[in-house]
Design an enzyme around this catalytic site. Structure first.
Site, PDB file in Angstrom:
ATOM      1  N   HIS A 290      34.221  35.221  28.726  1.00 23.85           N
ATOM      2  CA  HIS A 290      33.841  34.831  30.098  1.00 23.85           C
ATOM      3  C   HIS A 290      33.546  36.068  30.954  1.00 23.85           C
ATOM      4  O   HIS A 290      34.448  36.657  31.562  1.00 23.85           O
ATOM      5  CB  HIS A 290      34.962  34.003  30.724  1.00 23.85           C
ATOM      6  CG  HIS A 290      34.574  33.336  32.008  1.00 23.85           C
ATOM      7  ND1 HIS A 290      35.157  32.172  32.438  1.00 23.85           N
ATOM      8  CD2 HIS A 290      33.672  33.669  32.965  1.00 23.85           C
ATOM      9  CE1 HIS A 290      34.620  31.811  33.595  1.00 23.85           C
ATOM     10  NE2 HIS A 290      33.729  32.719  33.941  1.00 23.85           N
TER      11      HIS A 290
ATOM     12  N   ASP B  99      36.762  36.633  33.127  1.00 24.16           N
ATOM     13  CA  ASP B  99      35.959  36.131  34.248  1.00 24.16           C
ATOM     14  C   ASP B  99      35.528  37.316  35.124  1.00 24.16           C
ATOM     15  O   ASP B  99      35.589  37.257  36.358  1.00 24.16           O
ATOM     16  CB  ASP B  99      36.712  35.081  35.075  1.00 24.16           C
ATOM     17  CG  ASP B  99      35.769  34.313  35.997  1.00 24.16           C
ATOM     18  OD1 ASP B  99      34.547  34.567  35.968  1.00 24.16           O
ATOM     19  OD2 ASP B  99      36.248  33.457  36.760  1.00 24.16           O
TER      20      ASP B  99
HETATM   21  O1  DOR Z   1      35.292  33.736  41.368  1.00 21.84           O
HETATM   22  C1  DOR Z   1      34.321  33.408  40.725  1.00 21.84           C
HETATM   23  N1  DOR Z   1      33.222  34.199  40.642  1.00 21.84           N
HETATM   24  N2  DOR Z   1      34.318  32.239  40.092  1.00 21.84           N
HETATM   25  C2  DOR Z   1      33.216  31.750  39.525  1.00 21.84           C
HETATM   26  O2  DOR Z   1      33.268  30.676  39.010  1.00 21.84           O
HETATM   27  C3  DOR Z   1      31.935  32.481  39.564  1.00 21.84           C
HETATM   28  C4  DOR Z   1      32.195  33.919  39.720  1.00 21.84           C
HETATM   29  C5  DOR Z   1      30.945  34.694  40.076  1.00 21.84           C
HETATM   30  O3  DOR Z   1      29.941  34.528  39.379  1.00 21.84           O
HETATM   31  O4  DOR Z   1      30.982  35.482  41.009  1.00 21.84           O
HETATM   32 ZN    ZN Z   2      33.147  32.873  35.892  1.00 18.48          ZN
END
Ligand code: DOR
Ligand code: ZN
Length: 412
Positions: free
Chosen positions: A55, A283
């Site tokens: 991710h 993420d």
């Molecule tokens: O905090 C986040 N940032 N959550 C997401 O789902 C997308 C991500 C982003 O692309 O900046």
């Molecule tokens: Zn994400």
């Protein structure tokens, strides 16, 4: 042939003192006293399979000021990561065959293994079979976050789950339905139950992104017991921070979904060590300093993380909070198995030569000047961690993480 000598290698679930021989992009032998032209002394080091981060927001394209494939590659190497799965909420989004193919070409600049997600949008959900052969997995956003890709209609969700099942790809879901994504009253578990039911009904291979709470983890474990084909990840920021930290640090810790409670954080560490969490993914969501300093309400959600993934987790190994075996499971073996990377995720003869060499005693405090990600900052600045990557191999090619330059000294 390159031989890594004198290291402790993580093989078959434990550390063993063995040499590793690399021939082109593969591991070709494991054993004692191996012979080869190039020998690299790894005394005192630990060698793990390269980490797989399922991710990552690599940005690039019109958001290259936040990150591009080249800077993402550097940040990944610093964090011991040799394979990433890039999210499709780019600008423009990855929702057509042409865009996915172009993004893959651009990804070569990272010099790491890059897998690419296809976005499921209102524009393409009827023709997923066209884009399916070009993507490594699909991503569905149930609610708004960076990129405006949300699909909120329940009827469409059913159609989408059904068609993804036919493609046999994994469907990763951002399971935050409607409302304010920063709402901390947390309907996370309900939203996750909603997608678990869809996966059960349509026999979809489901992966749930960024799970943050005990209730949500328990709901997923319950679904696994009823044979729903589901996996899930949590992220380092949910292991390191809570909503209390966000109160003091504001937009620097704004992300979707938002940080949870101290009880949830402790539960995640416990569940991680118990083997109940499938994967840790970062993420990694870079936004620049200028974008983050505009105040909480206006700042974009997301924090960078890939750059310190291995140190964040290895420090926990050093602190006896996490076993090395679990680290390898959640960052290497499980992601490789779930996402079909049959040649990765383990150190064994015939596997890809993706490796991270770690100095387990290197101690270093993270500062802003260490940040290689284009966004230029890290939520982990100020943290002192022990255990850093000093050498990384991607497909047999050696890359130097920033710590390599310091291999004989201690920095604080
Ligand atoms: O905090 C986040 N940032 N959550 C997401 O789902 C997308 C991500 C982003 O692309 O900046
Ligand atoms: Zn994400």
């Amino acid at each position: 042939m390159t031989i890594l000598t004198n290291a402790e290698i993580f093989v078959d679930g434990e550390l063993k003192k063995l040499d590793i021989a690399l021939e082109e992009d593969k591991i070709c032998a494991l054993g004692r006293n191996l012979e080869g032209e190039q020998r690299i002394d790894c005394s005192g080091k630990i060698v793990l399979p390269g980490l797989i981060d399922v991710h990552v927001h690599a940005r690039d394209l019109k958001q290259s000021h936040k990150e591009d494939w080249e800077s993402l590659g550097r940040a990944a190497i610093a964090g011991g990561v040799t394979t990433v799965f890039a999210m499709p909420n780019t600008d423009p989004p990855l929702d057509t065959v042409e865009r996915v193919r172009d993004y893959r070409r651009r990804a070569q600049a990272s010099k790491i293994n890059a897998k690419v997600y296809g976005a499921i949008t209102l524009g393409n959900y009827k023709n997923l079979e066209q884009i399916a052969p070009h993507v490594d997995a699909f991503k569905l956003y149930l609610g708004e976050t960076t990129g405006h890709l949300s699909v909120s209609d329940k009827k469409l969700h059913r159609e989408i789950f059904k068609s993804v099942t036919q493609t046999e790809k994994i469907l990763t879901v951002h399971a935050q339905r409607g409302g304010d994504p920063q709402d901390v009253t947390r309907h996370e578990a309900d939203d996750i139950c909603y997608v678990l039911d869809l996966a059960a009904a349509y026999k979809t291979k489901l992966h749930i992104a960024h799970v943050t709470t005990q209730r949500a983890v328990e709901a997923i474990l319950e679904a696994k017991r009823s044979k729903v084909d589901v996996s899930f990840e949590t992220c380092p920021h949910y292991l390191y921070f809570t909503a209390k930290d966000r109160e003091s640090r504001g937009a620097w810790l704004k992300m979707n979904p938002p940080l949870a409670t101290e009880e949830d954080r402790e539960f995640l560490w416990w569940a991680l060590q118990e083997g109940l969490i499938d994967m840790i993914a970062t993420d990694h969501a870079p936004h620049t300093i200028e974008e983050k300093i505009v105040g909480y309400a206006k700042a974009p959600a997301g924090v960078p993380g890939i750059e310190f993934l291995l140190p964040l987790l290895f420090d926990a190994v050093n602190a006896s909070k996490l076993s090395l075996g679990r680290l390898v499971e959640v960052c290497c073996t499980n992601p490789a198995r779930r996402f079909g990377l049959t040649h990765k995720g383990e150190i064994a003869v015939g596997r890809d030569a993706d490796l991270v060499v770690i100095d387990p005693d290197r101690e270093k405090t993270i500062t802003r000047k260490d940040v290689g990600s284009r966004c230029g900052w890290s939520p982990y600045e100020g943290l002192t961690l022990r255990g850093w990557p000093v050498m990384v191999f991607v497909g047999g090619l050696k890359r130097n993480p920033p710590c390599a330059a310091l291999s004989n000294e201690r920095q604080n």
